[in-house]
Design a protein around this motif. Structure first.
Motif, PDB file in Angstrom:
ATOM      1  N   GLY A 115      64.727  17.789  42.440  1.00  0.00           N
ATOM      2  CA  GLY A 115      63.517  17.343  41.761  1.00  0.00           C
ATOM      3  C   GLY A 115      63.650  16.004  41.065  1.00  0.00           C
ATOM      4  N   CYS A 116      64.449  15.111  41.619  1.00  0.00           N
ATOM      5  CA  CYS A 116      64.678  13.797  40.999  1.00  0.00           C
ATOM      6  C   CYS A 116      63.479  12.886  41.236  1.00  0.00           C
ATOM      7  CB  CYS A 116      65.936  13.145  41.582  1.00  0.00           C
ATOM      8  SG  CYS A 116      67.426  14.139  41.383  1.00  0.00           S
ATOM      9  N   THR A 117      62.959  12.283  40.175  1.00  0.00           N
ATOM     10  CA  THR A 117      61.796  11.393  40.301  1.00  0.00           C
ATOM     11  C   THR A 117      62.156   9.939  40.031  1.00  0.00           C
ATOM     12  OG1 THR A 117      61.190  11.824  37.993  1.00  0.00           O
ATOM     13  CG2 THR A 117      60.199  13.235  39.670  1.00  0.00           C
ATOM     14  N   PHE A 118      63.436   9.638  39.866  1.00  0.00           N
ATOM     15  CA  PHE A 118      63.884   8.264  39.644  1.00  0.00           C
ATOM     16  C   PHE A 118      64.353   7.659  40.965  1.00  0.00           C
ATOM     17  CE2 PHE A 118      66.949  11.490  38.348  1.00  0.00           C
ATOM     18  CZ  PHE A 118      67.990  11.280  39.250  1.00  0.00           C
ATOM     19  N   ASP A 119      64.445   6.329  41.014  1.00  0.00           N
ATOM     20  CA  ASP A 119      64.853   5.637  42.234  1.00  0.00           C
ATOM     21  C   ASP A 119      66.374   5.602  42.372  1.00  0.00           C
ATOM     22  OD1 ASP A 119      62.301   4.965  43.196  1.00  0.00           O
ATOM     23  OD2 ASP A 119      62.175   3.252  41.834  1.00  0.00           O
ATOM     24  N   PHE A 120      66.814   5.665  43.609  1.00  0.00           N
ATOM     25  CA  PHE A 120      68.237   5.537  43.924  1.00  0.00           C
ATOM     26  C   PHE A 120      68.483   4.149  44.504  1.00  0.00           C
ATOM     27  CE2 PHE A 120      67.929  10.048  43.567  1.00  0.00           C
ATOM     28  CZ  PHE A 120      69.208  10.521  43.295  1.00  0.00           C
ATOM     29  N   TYR A 121      69.333   3.380  43.857  1.00  0.00           N
ATOM     30  CA  TYR A 121      69.693   2.047  44.314  1.00  0.00           C
ATOM     31  C   TYR A 121      71.042   2.106  45.048  1.00  0.00           C
ATOM     32  CZ  TYR A 121      66.005  -0.029  41.430  1.00  0.00           C
ATOM     33  OH  TYR A 121      64.793  -0.385  40.891  1.00  0.00           O
ATOM     34  N   PHE A 122      71.181   1.270  46.048  1.00  0.00           N
ATOM     35  CA  PHE A 122      72.419   1.273  46.834  1.00  0.00           C
ATOM     36  C   PHE A 122      73.460   0.339  46.226  1.00  0.00           C
ATOM     37  CE2 PHE A 122      75.230  -0.595  49.990  1.00  0.00           C
ATOM     38  CZ  PHE A 122      75.767   0.542  50.576  1.00  0.00           C
ATOM     39  N   CYS A 123      74.715   0.795  46.261  1.00  0.00           N
ATOM     40  CA  CYS A 123      75.856  -0.036  45.875  1.00  0.00           C
ATOM     41  C   CYS A 123      77.061   0.459  46.681  1.00  0.00           C
ATOM     42  CB  CYS A 123      76.136   0.067  44.372  1.00  0.00           C
ATOM     43  SG  CYS A 123      77.438  -1.052  43.786  1.00  0.00           S
ATOM     44  N   ASP A 124      77.989  -0.418  46.951  1.00  0.00           N
ATOM     45  CA  ASP A 124      79.182  -0.055  47.706  1.00  0.00           C
ATOM     46  C   ASP A 124      79.904   1.119  47.048  1.00  0.00           C
ATOM     47  OD1 ASP A 124      81.361  -0.731  49.762  1.00  0.00           O
ATOM     48  OD2 ASP A 124      82.444  -0.833  47.859  1.00  0.00           O
ATOM     49  N   GLY A 125      80.364   2.068  47.864  1.00  0.00           N
ATOM     50  CA  GLY A 125      81.006   3.266  47.351  1.00  0.00           C
ATOM     51  C   GLY A 125      82.265   2.992  46.554  1.00  0.00           C
ATOM     52  N   THR A 126      83.070   2.029  47.006  1.00  0.00           N
ATOM     53  CA  THR A 126      84.301   1.693  46.290  1.00  0.00           C
ATOM     54  C   THR A 126      83.982   1.150  44.903  1.00  0.00           C
ATOM     55  OG1 THR A 126      85.447   1.210  48.361  1.00  0.00           O
ATOM     56  CG2 THR A 126      86.396   0.294  46.346  1.00  0.00           C
ATOM     57  N   THR A 127      82.942   0.346  44.814  1.00  0.00           N
ATOM     58  CA  THR A 127      82.519  -0.195  43.522  1.00  0.00           C
ATOM     59  C   THR A 127      82.091   0.928  42.589  1.00  0.00           C
ATOM     60  OG1 THR A 127      81.777  -2.260  44.530  1.00  0.00           O
ATOM     61  CG2 THR A 127      80.876  -1.724  42.374  1.00  0.00           C
ATOM     62  N   LEU A 128      81.322   1.876  43.111  1.00  0.00           N
ATOM     63  CA  LEU A 128      80.844   2.985  42.289  1.00  0.00           C
ATOM     64  C   LEU A 128      82.000   3.870  41.822  1.00  0.00           C
ATOM     65  CD1 LEU A 128      77.616   3.992  44.239  1.00  0.00           C
ATOM     66  CD2 LEU A 128      77.808   2.588  42.176  1.00  0.00           C
ATOM     67  N   LYS A 129      83.002   4.052  42.669  1.00  0.00           N
ATOM     68  CA  LYS A 129      84.189   4.816  42.262  1.00  0.00           C
ATOM     69  C   LYS A 129      84.934   4.099  41.145  1.00  0.00           C
ATOM     70  CE  LYS A 129      85.169   6.877  46.799  1.00  0.00           C
ATOM     71  NZ  LYS A 129      86.149   6.890  47.910  1.00  0.00           N
TER      72      LYS A 129
END
Length: 367
Positions: A321-335
């Motif tokens: 039920g998420c109503t916020f936007d998902f932005y893309f970023c490189d997986g290694t950066t997010l880790k």
């Protein structure tokens, strides 16, 4: 003289193993990412070990720390020395492989606290291998420092403390953050390249087939190519990487556009970081929409960042039920930003103010 040398080596090796182990024990998830890199097909080609990387990481860093303590106090001499020998042989193989084949650029020996080149890491392990060999074959000089009962208390206390620290950081966050995205960092400033900073130097290498053999030519050699040479490929050879800012791979992409410049100006920004939504903990994902509603009432803009594709994002939004936007970023950066999957990051005008494991969502400060 030999006895003194062995005692010096004992203290040096013991302390180094304790320090190295504690640094990695502070962030076993980061260590597991490094092991996954080693297990990958381009490196050791052992992908079947990938699911066990975190367990293996915990085992290695706890062993490293505890064996360092055992060596210092002289506990279980034979077991300790041969266990250390096994560990250092394993580490030496990994660092040599990474250095010789240039497969892994950072061995992770000291986590994010101290970066070593592959050859520096290998050299360090060779020195340790020599010292541990010296101690092992002169083990008669290694005597217990305390009484038997005190030795056991110290030894088991070290083991229990190491296990507790491992458990704590897995369910919360590293006790000390050595990464580029630590609290207090202004992401915008960390991405800037100072005026006059060294620029990367790249040499173009052209590959031509000459009489059935592929040969490399520089740009200036092209004027004198042999007759009949046919072009095969062009590669860019990095001579010097130049200045590399602390943060250089950060993006906030939505529908093909990068909004980081705009979002990093937000006075109140709450970011949910989940590098892989399919691997994210469902207990954490269930919390996000509630936190979203709570945050917007406080005047926050709320987004999520992930490396998952649109299909997985759509499925996650529907399920939770998420109503916020998902932005893309490189997986290694997010880790690198945060170890928990998902985690919570509060950013104010580009500066990281708070980072939390989803288990600590009750501590979220929304001023």
């Amino acid at each position: 003289m030999k006895k003194i040398l062995v005692q010096i080596a004992r203290i040096f090796v013991g302390l180094l193993f304790i320090i190295s182990g504690l640094i990695k024990l502070n962030d076993p998830v980061g260590m597991s990412y490094k092991l996954v890199e080693y297990f990958s097909e381009p490196v050791l080609n052992l992908p079947f070990l990938t699911p066990y990387a975190l367990a293996f990481s915990l085992l290695v860093v706890i062993a490293e720390t505890v064996l360092g303590v055992f060596l210092l106090i002289g506990y279980q001499r034979k077991f300790t020395l041969w266990s250390l020998m096994g560990l250092i042989v394993f580490f030496t193989f990994l660092t040599f492989y990474a250095a010789y084949f240039n497969k892994v650029t950072d061995c992770g020996c000291f986590g994010d606290a101290l970066k070593l080149t592959p050859w520096e890491s290998f050299s360090k392990d060779v020195v340790l291998l020599v010292l541990i060999t010296l101690i092992t074959f002169n083990s008669r000089y290694i005597k217990p420092i305390f009484t038997d009962s005190t030795q056991k208390i110290i030894a088991y206390s070290a083991l229990l403390a190491s296990c507790f620290v491992g458990y704590w950081v897995l369910n919360h966050l590293p006790l000390k953050d050595f990464r580029a995205y630590k609290v207090g960092t202004n992401i915008t400033k960390a991405m800037e390249i100072p005026e006059g900073a060294p620029k990367p130097v790249v040499e173009m290498v052209f590959i031509y087939n000459v009489n059935g053999v592929n040969k490399n030519f520089t740009e200036k050699d092209l004027m004198s190519l042999p007759e009949g040479a046919t072009f095969v490929d062009r590669i860019d050879k990095v001579i010097s990487e130049g200045y590399k800012p602390a943060i250089h791979d950060f993006s906030m992409e939505l529908n093909g556009s990068d909004y980081k410049d705009e979002l990093l100006q937000e006075p109140k920004l709450l970011v949910f970081v989940a590098y892989d939504l399919e691997k994210a903990d469902s207990a954490g994902l269930k919390l996000l929409e509630g936190l979203h509603q709570k945050a917007i009432k406080k005047g926050y803009k709320v987004i999520a960042m992930t490396s998952s594709d649109a299909t997985v994002i759509a499925k996650t939004k529907k399920t939770y039920g998420c109503t916020f936007d998902f932005y893309f970023c490189d997986g290694t950066t997010l880790k690198t930003i945060e170890r928990a999957n998902p985690s919570l990051v509060v950013i104010q005008k580009g500066t990281i103010k708070q980072k939390l494991h989803y288990n600590d969502s009750d501590d979220l400060l929304l001023n």
